[in-house]
Design an enzyme around this catalytic site. Structure first.
Site, short mmCIF file in Angstrom:
data_model
loop_
_atom_site.label_atom_id
_atom_site.label_comp_id
_atom_site.label_asym_id
_atom_site.label_seq_id
_atom_site.Cartn_x
_atom_site.Cartn_y
_atom_site.Cartn_z
N ASP A 18 -21.69 23.38 4.18
CA ASP A 18 -21.58 23.34 5.64
C ASP A 18 -22.82 22.71 6.28
O ASP A 18 -22.72 21.76 7.06
CB ASP A 18 -21.39 24.76 6.20
CG ASP A 18 -20.07 25.38 5.76
OD1 ASP A 18 -19.10 24.64 5.60
OD2 ASP A 18 -20.03 26.61 5.59
N ARG A 98 -28.79 38.12 8.09
CA ARG A 98 -28.65 37.19 9.21
C ARG A 98 -29.65 37.43 10.35
O ARG A 98 -30.23 36.48 10.88
CB ARG A 98 -27.21 37.22 9.75
CG ARG A 98 -26.18 36.70 8.75
CD ARG A 98 -26.55 35.34 8.23
NE ARG A 98 -25.61 34.81 7.25
CZ ARG A 98 -25.93 34.42 6.03
NH1 ARG A 98 -27.18 34.53 5.62
NH2 ARG A 98 -25.03 33.93 5.23
N ASP A 127 -20.40 35.67 10.45
CA ASP A 127 -21.78 35.21 10.58
C ASP A 127 -22.06 34.50 11.90
O ASP A 127 -23.17 34.54 12.42
CB ASP A 127 -22.15 34.29 9.42
CG ASP A 127 -22.54 35.06 8.17
OD1 ASP A 127 -22.80 36.27 8.29
OD2 ASP A 127 -22.60 34.46 7.09
N SER A 179 -16.87 29.80 -1.74
CA SER A 179 -17.83 30.01 -0.67
C SER A 179 -18.73 31.16 -1.09
O SER A 179 -18.25 32.27 -1.33
CB SER A 179 -17.11 30.34 0.64
OG SER A 179 -18.04 30.62 1.65
#
Length: 408
Positions: A18, A98, A127, A179
């Protein structure tokens, strides 16, 4: 802010699929803006190798690689572990990584005078919420760019095509395009065959597991370990003084070798859908188990039960990206109070995916063999139970008497 006014963008950069294609995409769609990549090191190890060269080659003007591992463990992992927080069995490995990454990105964006912060989270994932809530809490007026909510790319296959057409170097291929998210606490796997809930995870397939082995492939001989805690914080492993980070890394080795901490779960995402994933959390699973084991000795009934209730709330806050909130801070203060007596040692036996209790000791232990014994004792008068039961059962007795009169 109009696109033409955005001159400098700080990108949360992992070097994965990504974020790799986002750099050329930003330059194409935001007037050849200056892209500054930031990678927060939370223990993803080999994923950081060659990252600077890759970022620059892809179009970034510079890359920050920030070592956040100690702060990550001490200020995010351990407080969550002490709370006993888990979201539907998931030990929150991606979730609590995060906010610390977002916090450092905000600091760099302010330092660099950036016009916007960009992330590579999909519009289907949790996320995006975690990153953006952290940014809103720490830099409320910062522009946020989320390419997955803007571009025409619809799948990871199209991402690979875009990368290939723009000469973006990738370490993945179409056949192994899971992923993944990795840090020192865990590794997650999503996508491909795992999207069908009827498919068994390929635990025995070479290359699928990275932190662990399948319990089938674990040794036939058990491994014994001891863990010491002071006020809920791990301080020793096998009687050796270590930092919490060092303990987690060593527990990853012990747990991984013994097939500990594999979780196959269909979880309820914040954005409304169910999602299936496989998690490897070898050291974290052991640490949670050991800590809970010690708490059974050291916490009184009312505190333990209330803590269990609030652990669900704590987990929801972490999972939903609400780390920087008054409620999470208040719950952490509550947890710290409960941990004042959670000091002692536990012994565990690791065997083929199982964690087996092998002993626990604490000077604050509320367990009294003298009171609990089935043998003769001089401290507990069993006759006292008669009056206790009479009072405890009084409401039931009165209700039964009233109902019996009405029925007559």
């Amino acid at each position: 802010m109009n696109k033409k006014d955005i001159k400098k963008v700080v990108l949360a950069y992992s070097g994965g699929l990504d974020t790799s294609i986002i750099i050329p995409w930003l330059k194409e769609n935001y007037n050849n803006c200056d892209v500054i990549a930031v990678s927060g090191n939370v223990g993803q190890a080999d994923e950081l190798e060659g990252l600077e060269e890759k970022a620059i080659k892809t179009g970034a003007s510079k890359l920050y690689i920030e070592d956040l591992t100690d702060v990550f463990v001490d200020e995010y992992v351990i407080p969550t572990m002490k709370a006993g927080a888990m979201y539907e069995e998931y030990l929150l490995g991606t979730s609590f990584a995060r906010p610390i990454i977002a916090k450092r990105i905000v600091e760099i964006a302010i330092k660099e005078g950036a016009d916007a912060i960009c992330h590579g989270c999909t519009g289907k994932g949790n996320d995006q919420v975690r990153f953006e809530l952290a940014i809103k809490a720490l830099a409320p007026n910062m522009q946020i760019i989320a390419p997955w909510r803007e571009w025409s790319i619809k799948s990871r296959e199209e991402e690979i095509e875009y990368a290939e057409s723009h000469n973006v170097p990738l370490k993945i291929n179409r056949e192994t395009n899971y992923s993944k998210d990795k840090n020192l606490w865990h590794l997650s796997h999503e996508g491909l065959d795992l999207e069908d809930a009827g498919n068994e995870p390929q635990y025995e397939k070479k290359g699928f597991l990275e932190m662990s082995v399948s319990p089938i492939d674990a040794p036939d001989k058990p491994t014994y370990i001891t863990l010491d805690f002071v006020k809920g914080v791990p301080v020793k492993l096998n009687d050796k003084q270590m930092s919490a980070k060092e303990i987690i890394l060593e527990l990853n080795k012990f747990g991984g070798e013994n097939g500990i901490g594999l979780l196959d779960i269909v979880e309820n995402r914040l954005v409304g859908m169910k999602c299936r994933g496989v998690y490897e959390t070898p050291g974290g699973t052991i640490l949670y188990y050991a800590h809970n084991y010690l708490e059974t000795l050291c916490l009184d009934k009312m505190t333990a039960h209330k803590k269990q209730e609030l652990a669900i709330t704590f987990a929801d806050l972490v999972y939903n990206g609400q780390w920087f909130t008054p409620l999470r801070e208040a719950l952490s203060a509550f947890v710290d109070k409960t941990q004042e007596t959670v000091t002692g040692k536990v012994k565990l036996k690791l065997y083929k995916g199982n964690i087996i209790k092998a002993g626990a000791w604490s000077e604050y232990s509320l367990y009294s063999e003298e009171y609990a014994t089935f043998g003769e004792d001089s401290v507990y008068n069993q006759a006292d139970a008669t009056g206790f039961i009479n009072l405890f059962g009084l409401p039931l007795k009165v209700q039964a008497e009233v109902l019996s009169k009405i029925k007559k």
